[in-house]
Design a protein around this motif. Structure first.
Motif, PDB file in Angstrom:
ATOM      1  N   PHE A   1       0.828  -1.208   0.000  1.00  0.00           N
ATOM      2  CA  PHE A   1       0.000   0.000   0.000  1.00  0.00           C
ATOM      3  C   PHE A   1       0.867   1.264   0.000  1.00  0.00           C
ATOM      4  O   PHE A   1       0.498   2.282  -0.584  1.00  0.00           O
ATOM      5  CB  PHE A   1      -0.914  -0.018   1.231  1.00  0.00           C
ATOM      6  CG  PHE A   1      -1.724   1.220   1.423  1.00  0.00           C
ATOM      7  CD1 PHE A   1      -2.884   1.437   0.710  1.00  0.00           C
ATOM      8  CD2 PHE A   1      -1.321   2.193   2.336  1.00  0.00           C
ATOM      9  CE1 PHE A   1      -3.637   2.586   0.896  1.00  0.00           C
ATOM     10  CE2 PHE A   1      -2.063   3.347   2.528  1.00  0.00           C
ATOM     11  CZ  PHE A   1      -3.231   3.537   1.805  1.00  0.00           C
TER      12      PHE A   1
ATOM     13  N   PRO B   1      -1.244  -1.746  -8.169  1.00  0.00           N
ATOM     14  CA  PRO B   1      -2.673  -1.459  -8.084  1.00  0.00           C
ATOM     15  C   PRO B   1      -3.041  -0.704  -6.818  1.00  0.00           C
ATOM     16  O   PRO B   1      -2.323  -0.777  -5.817  1.00  0.00           O
ATOM     17  CB  PRO B   1      -3.320  -2.844  -8.093  1.00  0.00           C
ATOM     18  CG  PRO B   1      -2.256  -3.761  -7.617  1.00  0.00           C
ATOM     19  CD  PRO B   1      -0.941  -3.154  -8.024  1.00  0.00           C
ATOM     20  N   GLU B   2      -4.143   0.008  -6.902  1.00  0.00           N
ATOM     21  CA  GLU B   2      -4.658   0.706  -5.722  1.00  0.00           C
ATOM     22  C   GLU B   2      -5.133  -0.330  -4.717  1.00  0.00           C
ATOM     23  O   GLU B   2      -5.820  -1.285  -5.075  1.00  0.00           O
ATOM     24  CB  GLU B   2      -5.826   1.608  -6.120  1.00  0.00           C
ATOM     25  CG  GLU B   2      -6.410   2.358  -4.959  1.00  0.00           C
ATOM     26  CD  GLU B   2      -7.608   3.206  -5.367  1.00  0.00           C
ATOM     27  OE1 GLU B   2      -8.344   3.617  -4.467  1.00  0.00           O
ATOM     28  OE2 GLU B   2      -7.804   3.446  -6.567  1.00  0.00           O
TER      29      GLU B   2
ATOM     30  N   LYS C   1      -7.093  -0.841  -1.045  1.00  0.00           N
ATOM     31  CA  LYS C   1      -7.926  -0.216  -0.019  1.00  0.00           C
ATOM     32  C   LYS C   1      -7.768  -0.988   1.277  1.00  0.00           C
ATOM     33  O   LYS C   1      -7.840  -2.218   1.288  1.00  0.00           O
ATOM     34  CB  LYS C   1      -9.383  -0.182  -0.471  1.00  0.00           C
ATOM     35  CG  LYS C   1      -9.559   0.653  -1.703  1.00  0.00           C
ATOM     36  CD  LYS C   1     -10.991   0.765  -2.105  1.00  0.00           C
ATOM     37  CE  LYS C   1     -11.059   1.636  -3.351  1.00  0.00           C
ATOM     38  NZ  LYS C   1     -12.375   1.985  -3.724  1.00  0.00           N
TER      39      LYS C   1
ATOM     40  N   PRO D   1       2.882   3.299  -3.852  1.00  0.00           N
ATOM     41  CA  PRO D   1       2.464   4.459  -4.650  1.00  0.00           C
ATOM     42  C   PRO D   1       2.687   5.791  -3.930  1.00  0.00           C
ATOM     43  O   PRO D   1       3.040   6.789  -4.554  1.00  0.00           O
ATOM     44  CB  PRO D   1       0.974   4.205  -4.900  1.00  0.00           C
ATOM     45  CG  PRO D   1       0.824   2.727  -4.794  1.00  0.00           C
ATOM     46  CD  PRO D   1       1.804   2.319  -3.730  1.00  0.00           C
TER      47      PRO D   1
ATOM     48  N   TRP E   1       1.136   3.392 -16.444  1.00  0.00           N
ATOM     49  CA  TRP E   1       0.736   2.588 -15.284  1.00  0.00           C
ATOM     50  C   TRP E   1       1.982   1.910 -14.742  1.00  0.00           C
ATOM     51  O   TRP E   1       2.714   1.251 -15.480  1.00  0.00           O
ATOM     52  CB  TRP E   1      -0.321   1.558 -15.672  1.00  0.00           C
ATOM     53  CG  TRP E   1      -0.830   0.805 -14.487  1.00  0.00           C
ATOM     54  CD1 TRP E   1      -1.462   1.328 -13.395  1.00  0.00           C
ATOM     55  CD2 TRP E   1      -0.754  -0.605 -14.276  1.00  0.00           C
ATOM     56  NE1 TRP E   1      -1.792   0.335 -12.512  1.00  0.00           N
ATOM     57  CE2 TRP E   1      -1.365  -0.875 -13.027  1.00  0.00           C
ATOM     58  CE3 TRP E   1      -0.238  -1.661 -14.992  1.00  0.00           C
ATOM     59  CZ2 TRP E   1      -1.473  -2.142 -12.500  1.00  0.00           C
ATOM     60  CZ3 TRP E   1      -0.346  -2.932 -14.464  1.00  0.00           C
ATOM     61  CH2 TRP E   1      -0.962  -3.167 -13.239  1.00  0.00           C
TER      62      TRP E   1
ATOM     63  N   ASP F   1       5.214   8.982  -5.250  1.00  0.00           N
ATOM     64  CA  ASP F   1       4.734  10.349  -5.499  1.00  0.00           C
ATOM     65  C   ASP F   1       5.867  11.360  -5.392  1.00  0.00           C
ATOM     66  O   ASP F   1       5.860  12.376  -6.078  1.00  0.00           O
ATOM     67  CB  ASP F   1       3.613  10.721  -4.525  1.00  0.00           C
ATOM     68  CG  ASP F   1       2.259  10.202  -4.973  1.00  0.00           C
ATOM     69  OD1 ASP F   1       2.121   9.805  -6.152  1.00  0.00           O
ATOM     70  OD2 ASP F   1       1.333  10.208  -4.144  1.00  0.00           O
TER      71      ASP F   1
END
Length: 102
Positions: A69, A95-96, A98, A72, A91, A76
């Motif tokens: 998690f 993956p995102e 949650k 990403p 890409w 940034d």
């Protein structure tokens, strides 16, 4: 220290046209008696910077999930310097994730 279990190299294209490699690595989770939880280290390194942190959890799966998690968010930092790509696409292959219940 545990073994690296996953590694990916992405590219950072700087405004002047040069490219830098950014390496993302994740280590196998291990139990930390000091923290009384599981820990999975994650590192993003390249373009003169190295950022290392860890995901934690009540078991090894949760520690690994929380480490993934973080990737990403750590990447940034590099977006301010230029364009990130993986396999010549925008890409980055992360993956995102949650962290809330469905």
């Amino acid at each position: 220290m545990p073994d690296v279990i996953a590694e990916r190299t992405i590219e950072l294209k700087l405004p002047n046209g040069t490219q830098e490699s950014i390496r993302v690595r994740v280590w196998a989770p291990e139990y930390s008696p000091h923290l009384r939880s599981w820990v999975a280290d994650v590192e993003v390194a390249g373009a003169g910077d190295t950022h290392k942190t860890h995901g934690t959890g009540i078991d090894s799966f949760q520690a690994l999930y929380s480490a993934l998690f973080l990737i990403p968010v750590m990447l940034d930092h590099y977006k301010e310097d230029g364009r990130l790509s993986w396999l010549d696409g925008e890409w980055l292959g992360f993956p995102e994730i949650k962290l809330t219940e469905p």
